[in-house]
Design a protein around this motif. Structure first.
Motif, PDB file in Angstrom:
ATOM      1  N   SER A  11       0.794  -1.177  -0.219  1.00 17.71           N
ATOM      2  CA  SER A  11      -0.270   0.588  -0.279  1.00 17.71           C
ATOM      3  C   SER A  11       1.078   1.049  -0.173  1.00 17.71           C
ATOM      4  N   ALA A  12       0.159   2.389  -0.163  1.00 14.68           N
ATOM      5  CA  ALA A  12       0.513   3.402  -0.359  1.00 14.68           C
ATOM      6  C   ALA A  12       0.050   4.215   0.924  1.00 14.68           C
ATOM      7  N   GLY A  13       1.168   4.691   1.843  1.00 14.59           N
ATOM      8  CA  GLY A  13       0.240   5.407   3.016  1.00 14.59           C
ATOM      9  C   GLY A  13       1.206   6.616   2.993  1.00 14.59           C
ATOM     10  N   TRP A  14       1.111   6.952   4.653  1.00 15.20           N
ATOM     11  CA  TRP A  14       0.781   8.738   4.959  1.00 15.20           C
ATOM     12  C   TRP A  14       2.016   9.404   4.006  1.00 15.20           C
ATOM     13  N   ILE A  62      -5.000  10.814  -6.024  1.00 16.80           N
ATOM     14  CA  ILE A  62      -3.676  10.155  -6.035  1.00 16.80           C
ATOM     15  C   ILE A  62      -3.739   9.302  -5.752  1.00 16.80           C
ATOM     16  N   THR A  63      -3.528   9.351  -3.713  1.00 13.67           N
ATOM     17  CA  THR A  63      -3.009   8.258  -3.151  1.00 13.67           C
ATOM     18  C   THR A  63      -3.816   6.714  -3.016  1.00 13.67           C
ATOM     19  N   ALA A  68      -5.608   1.358  -4.761  1.00 12.25           N
ATOM     20  CA  ALA A  68      -6.493  -0.165  -5.496  1.00 12.25           C
ATOM     21  C   ALA A  68      -5.658  -0.608  -5.894  1.00 12.25           C
ATOM     22  N   PHE A  69      -4.411   0.381  -7.666  1.00 11.66           N
ATOM     23  CA  PHE A  69      -3.547  -0.396  -7.996  1.00 11.66           C
ATOM     24  C   PHE A  69      -2.906  -1.453  -7.449  1.00 11.66           C
ATOM     25  N   GLN A  75      -3.180  -8.647  -4.735  1.00 11.83           N
ATOM     26  CA  GLN A  75      -4.956  -9.698  -4.790  1.00 11.83           C
ATOM     27  C   GLN A  75      -4.320 -10.636  -6.107  1.00 11.83           C
ATOM     28  N   LYS A  76      -4.336 -10.380  -7.082  1.00 12.99           N
ATOM     29  CA  LYS A  76      -3.582 -11.037  -8.238  1.00 12.99           C
ATOM     30  C   LYS A  76      -2.747 -11.853  -7.436  1.00 12.99           C
TER      31      LYS A  76
END
Length: 91
Positions: A11-14, A62-63, A68-69, A75-76
């Motif tokens: 994930s992309a965080g703070w 953007i974050t 989501a990406f 997941q894949k």
């Protein structure tokens, strides 16, 4: 034998969001300052507030998109790994 560590981001965080805000705040304030009518009282304060707000919102969008990406890719990857393990156990 030690497990190989996976160095992929989940994930992309703070920190990603804060860097995005820091990058976008300058141009956003400049654009807000140039849009506001000259002679308006408090022009600089309004431009700072508007530019900061816009940069925070855009960086958030953007974050969220990057998250989501990254989540979809993870997941894949997990599903593929699960299928490989299932096929291995059948043999």
């Amino acid at each position: 034998m030690a497990k190989v560590q996976d160095n992929r981001f989940e994930s992309a965080g703070w920190l990603f969001w804060a860097v995005g805000v820091a990058i976008l705040v300058g141009p956003a304030v400049y654009i807000a300052y140039s849009i506001i009518i000259p002679g308006t009282s408090g022009r600089i304060i309004i431009a700072l507030a508007l530019g900061t707000t816009v940069s925070v919102l855009v960086s958030g969008v953007i974050t969220a998109s990057v998250n989501a990406f990254l989540q979809r890719a993870a997941q894949k990857r997990r599903a593929t790994l699960k299928n490989v393990q299932r096929k291995k156990s059948k043999k």
